[in-house]
Motif scaffolding. Structure first.
Motif, PDB file in Angstrom:
ATOM      1  N   VAL A  40      40.406 -29.511  34.861  1.00  0.00           N
ATOM      2  CA  VAL A  40      39.378 -30.034  33.947  1.00  0.00           C
ATOM      3  C   VAL A  40      38.496 -30.647  35.036  1.00  0.00           C
ATOM      4  N   GLU A  41      39.017 -31.566  35.820  1.00  0.00           N
ATOM      5  CA  GLU A  41      37.840 -32.228  36.912  1.00  0.00           C
ATOM      6  C   GLU A  41      37.628 -31.576  38.149  1.00  0.00           C
ATOM      7  N   HIS A  42      38.512 -30.065  38.377  1.00  0.00           N
ATOM      8  CA  HIS A  42      38.125 -29.736  39.615  1.00  0.00           C
ATOM      9  C   HIS A  42      37.456 -28.091  39.365  1.00  0.00           C
ATOM     10  N   TYR A  43      37.840 -27.967  38.391  1.00  0.00           N
ATOM     11  CA  TYR A  43      36.567 -26.698  38.282  1.00  0.00           C
ATOM     12  C   TYR A  43      35.782 -27.331  37.229  1.00  0.00           C
ATOM     13  N   ASN A  44      35.218 -28.920  37.467  1.00  0.00           N
ATOM     14  CA  ASN A  44      33.895 -28.935  37.021  1.00  0.00           C
ATOM     15  C   ASN A  44      33.930 -28.412  35.308  1.00  0.00           C
ATOM     16  N   ILE A  45      34.033 -28.719  34.720  1.00  0.00           N
ATOM     17  CA  ILE A  45      34.361 -28.474  32.937  1.00  0.00           C
ATOM     18  C   ILE A  45      33.751 -29.229  32.590  1.00  0.00           C
ATOM     19  N   HIS A  46      33.901 -31.305  32.821  1.00  0.00           N
ATOM     20  CA  HIS A  46      33.368 -31.963  32.344  1.00  0.00           C
ATOM     21  C   HIS A  46      32.144 -31.965  32.593  1.00  0.00           C
ATOM     22  N   ARG A  47      31.881 -31.499  33.507  1.00  0.00           N
ATOM     23  CA  ARG A  47      29.782 -31.833  33.871  1.00  0.00           C
ATOM     24  C   ARG A  47      29.401 -31.185  33.060  1.00  0.00           C
ATOM     25  N   ARG A  48      29.404 -29.820  33.572  1.00  0.00           N
ATOM     26  CA  ARG A  48      29.404 -28.398  32.243  1.00  0.00           C
ATOM     27  C   ARG A  48      28.938 -29.245  30.942  1.00  0.00           C
ATOM     28  N   LEU A  49      29.914 -29.844  30.211  1.00  0.00           N
ATOM     29  CA  LEU A  49      30.017 -30.426  29.415  1.00  0.00           C
ATOM     30  C   LEU A  49      29.154 -31.215  28.684  1.00  0.00           C
ATOM     31  N   ALA A  50      28.775 -32.338  29.675  1.00  0.00           N
ATOM     32  CA  ALA A  50      28.432 -33.771  29.574  1.00  0.00           C
ATOM     33  C   ALA A  50      26.671 -33.121  29.822  1.00  0.00           C
ATOM     34  N   ASP A 201      12.351 -35.880  29.677  1.00  0.00           N
ATOM     35  CA  ASP A 201      12.436 -34.645  28.736  1.00  0.00           C
ATOM     36  C   ASP A 201      12.833 -33.645  28.930  1.00  0.00           C
ATOM     37  N   LYS A 202      13.219 -32.293  27.902  1.00  0.00           N
ATOM     38  CA  LYS A 202      13.754 -31.320  28.985  1.00  0.00           C
ATOM     39  C   LYS A 202      14.102 -31.125  29.859  1.00  0.00           C
ATOM     40  N   SER A 203      12.499 -30.712  30.369  1.00  0.00           N
ATOM     41  CA  SER A 203      12.974 -30.245  31.635  1.00  0.00           C
ATOM     42  C   SER A 203      13.504 -30.934  32.323  1.00  0.00           C
ATOM     43  N   SER A 204      13.041 -31.821  32.638  1.00  0.00           N
ATOM     44  CA  SER A 204      14.094 -32.659  33.589  1.00  0.00           C
ATOM     45  C   SER A 204      15.621 -32.929  33.578  1.00  0.00           C
ATOM     46  N   LEU A 205      15.586 -32.347  32.518  1.00  0.00           N
ATOM     47  CA  LEU A 205      17.005 -32.389  32.644  1.00  0.00           C
ATOM     48  C   LEU A 205      17.548 -31.002  32.651  1.00  0.00           C
ATOM     49  N   LYS A 206      16.761 -30.111  33.170  1.00  0.00           N
ATOM     50  CA  LYS A 206      17.211 -29.374  33.326  1.00  0.00           C
ATOM     51  C   LYS A 206      17.079 -28.600  34.030  1.00  0.00           C
ATOM     52  N   ARG A 207      15.867 -29.282  35.078  1.00  0.00           N
ATOM     53  CA  ARG A 207      16.487 -29.383  36.189  1.00  0.00           C
ATOM     54  C   ARG A 207      17.334 -30.173  37.178  1.00  0.00           C
ATOM     55  N   GLU A 208      18.032 -31.375  36.589  1.00  0.00           N
ATOM     56  CA  GLU A 208      19.512 -31.843  37.230  1.00  0.00           C
ATOM     57  C   GLU A 208      20.366 -30.267  37.111  1.00  0.00           C
ATOM     58  N   LYS A 209      20.479 -29.723  35.987  1.00  0.00           N
ATOM     59  CA  LYS A 209      21.709 -28.976  35.641  1.00  0.00           C
ATOM     60  C   LYS A 209      21.323 -27.723  36.527  1.00  0.00           C
ATOM     61  N   GLU A 210      19.987 -27.145  36.729  1.00  0.00           N
ATOM     62  CA  GLU A 210      19.958 -26.958  38.307  1.00  0.00           C
ATOM     63  C   GLU A 210      20.396 -26.633  39.389  1.00  0.00           C
ATOM     64  N   LEU A 211      19.996 -28.442  40.103  1.00  0.00           N
ATOM     65  CA  LEU A 211      20.628 -29.024  40.940  1.00  0.00           C
ATOM     66  C   LEU A 211      22.106 -28.714  41.053  1.00  0.00           C
ATOM     67  N   LEU A 212      22.388 -29.010  39.987  1.00  0.00           N
ATOM     68  CA  LEU A 212      24.279 -28.711  39.652  1.00  0.00           C
ATOM     69  C   LEU A 212      24.595 -27.765  40.425  1.00  0.00           C
ATOM     70  N   GLY A 213      23.583 -26.291  39.719  1.00  0.00           N
ATOM     71  CA  GLY A 213      24.066 -25.077  39.541  1.00  0.00           C
ATOM     72  C   GLY A 213      24.197 -24.625  41.201  1.00  0.00           C
ATOM     73  N   THR A 214      23.296 -25.538  41.780  1.00  0.00           N
ATOM     74  CA  THR A 214      23.820 -24.715  43.434  1.00  0.00           C
ATOM     75  C   THR A 214      24.434 -25.898  44.199  1.00  0.00           C
ATOM     76  N   SER A 215      25.605 -26.059  43.618  1.00  0.00           N
ATOM     77  CA  SER A 215      26.901 -26.714  44.099  1.00  0.00           C
ATOM     78  C   SER A 215      27.878 -25.745  44.070  1.00  0.00           C
ATOM     79  N   VAL A 216      29.196 -26.159  45.006  1.00  0.00           N
ATOM     80  CA  VAL A 216      29.997 -24.950  45.561  1.00  0.00           C
ATOM     81  C   VAL A 216      30.639 -24.281  44.142  1.00  0.00           C
ATOM     82  N   ILE A 217      31.055 -25.438  42.971  1.00  0.00           N
ATOM     83  CA  ILE A 217      31.336 -24.954  41.509  1.00  0.00           C
ATOM     84  C   ILE A 217      29.733 -25.281  40.729  1.00  0.00           C
TER      85      ILE A 217
END
Length: 445
Positions: A40-50, A201-217
């Motif tokens: 779960v940790e290797h494929y970053n599933i926990h961060r997606r869920l969080a 707000d929701k827009s700032s959290l979405k930006r955080e999600k997009e930043l994580l989306g630029t990682s390898v996983i």
């Protein structure tokens, strides 16, 4: 590892008997769970869920109590299936990622901002501990309890994953909402919504999600094949755990194998599938390989084995009889008083030693105490195990506390401010539920 050579040398037990304590069904359960948690940790599933759950609870406009509830609930859910420290380590970057949108400083920043920051960090570390109470895999203490119960009373019905869940989950829910209420009461003022809405707000959290989306996983977008397979294996494992042994009328699928299959059997079997199923990322690569498993915390597994070996040694050496005789005076203590007292003593010891070490020390003594008082051992063993998990006051009480303390956002006085009433609430909940729900689930009557 010292029981492996000390017990044979001093004639307490043979090396064969001691070695069996280091690999039994309970440790197999933990080993398989560790492998799944690493996947779960290797494929970053926990961060997606969080992040997805936090976005769900954010509210528009911001609702601070609801956001803290979402962060704490996500942490508690993750902690149900892996060790508390691992859950805290996984969730802390998500929590601090949300807090990074808040301005830094103590004097020039509105007090509501600093209070909210403290509340989030405290929520993560305490939710990790509370979530771990729910399941056998959530913390080593529960496994120590189950292992010592099985070795001390082999003729009795073993405590299965589902049996513990039916007691541990309601208990954890009660303590969880006590935590949420304390955090809202102490760290969220009436004007905090307006102040915090300027930064989160929701827009700032979405930006955080997009930043994580630029990682390898990537944690954004649809699930890929590997993530789907891991979630499928994980879900099937939980279903098999919950249905192996249900009730006397509905024995569960375990009856098909005449009781030979345990929770550890299922755990290792499902973990083995990860070494067989391809991940479809690179040719010939599987979901897991042994290199990914090098992070398995062998220290926890060895500590569990040592705890079981010591519990057996207490019995076989005659120390159990001596302890039982010396505790005879406790026969006069009312049962309703001894249960919260046991939980209080155990929760006090655990502030200065690790949770697992506390359980290893306390539970064998409680077994003898129960025999002396002529009461069902689980009426004392379970509150003692729960108390060993209530390390809420000091950073050194458990590694998950240190994870939060090293962020620099909380101080010891903050931990005491929330941890002390939370400990009292947890002891009260344990004392109330053990003679009622616990008596039904564990059949102590």
């Amino acid at each position: 590892m010292s029981p492996l050579f000390l017990f044979p040398i001093f004639g307490i037990a043979s090396s064969e008997e001691v070695a069996k304590s280091y690999m039994n069904d309970v440790i197999s359960l933990m080993l398989g769970s560790f492998m799944l948690a690493l996947a779960v940790e290797h494929y970053n599933i926990h961060r997606r869920l969080a992040l997805n759950v936090t976005l769900l609870f954010c509210g528009d406009p911001l609702n601070p109590p609801l956001l803290i509830l979402g962060i704490c609930a996500t942490t508690a859910f993750i902690s149900m299936w892996m060790q508390n420290t691992a859950a805290a380590v996984m969730m802390m970057p998500v929590a601090t990622g949300i807090l990074q949108w808040l301005p830094e400083g103590r004097l020039e920043v509105h007090p509501a901002v600093n209070r909210f920051r403290k509340g989030v960090i405290l929520g993560v570390i305490y939710s990790a501990a509370i979530g771990g109470m729910s399941t056998l895999t959530g913390t080593g203490v529960n496994l120590i309890l189950v292992g010592m119960w099985g070795s001390s009373f082999p003729e009795e019905m073993p405590i299965s994953f589902s049996t513990w869940f039916f007691f541990g989950f309601p208990l954890a829910v009660v303590i969880f909402f006590a935590l949420w209420g304390l955090l809202c009461l102490c760290y969220l003022s009436k004007g905090s919504r307006g102040v915090l809405s300027c930064y989160i707000d929701k827009s700032s959290l979405k930006r955080e999600k997009e930043l994580l989306g630029t990682s390898v996983i990537c944690v954004t977008g649809p699930l890929d094949f590997a993530e789907k397979m891991i979630l499928a294996v994980f879900s099937l494992l939980v279903v098999l755990w919950m249905t192996r042994s249900i009730t006397d009328e509905i024995p569960g699928w375990g009856s098909l194998f005449r009781g030979r299959v345990g929770d550890g059997t299922v755990s290792v079997m499902m973990a083995t599938l990860l070494f067989i199923i391809p991940n479809r990322k690179q040719e010939g690569e599987k979901l897991m390989d042994w290199n990914k498993c090098k992070k398995i915390p062998w220290n926890v597994i060895l500590l569990l084995g040592a705890g079981f070996a010591i519990a057996d040694g207490v019995r076989s050496s005659g120390l159990a009889d001596i302890l039982s005789a010396s505790l005879g005076f406790l026969k006069t203590v009312p049962q309703l008083a001894i249960t919260p007292l046991v939980c209080l003593v155990s929760s006090s010891i655990t502030e200065f030693t690790s949770n697992n070490a506390t359980a290893t020390l306390v539970i064998p003594l409680l077994i003898q105490l129960a025999k002396t008082m002529s009461i069902h051992p689980l009426l004392l063993m379970v509150p003692g195990a729960i108390g060993a998990q209530l390390a809420f006051l000091l950073p050194t009480g458990t590694p998950s506390n240190i994870v939060g303390f090293t962020t620099g956002h909380i101080e010891i006085k903050d931990m005491i401010k929330i941890g002390l009433p939370l400990k009292v609430a947890a002891i009260g909940a344990s004392s109330l539920l053990m003679p009622t729900l616990g008596a039904f689930v564990f059949r102590t009557q």
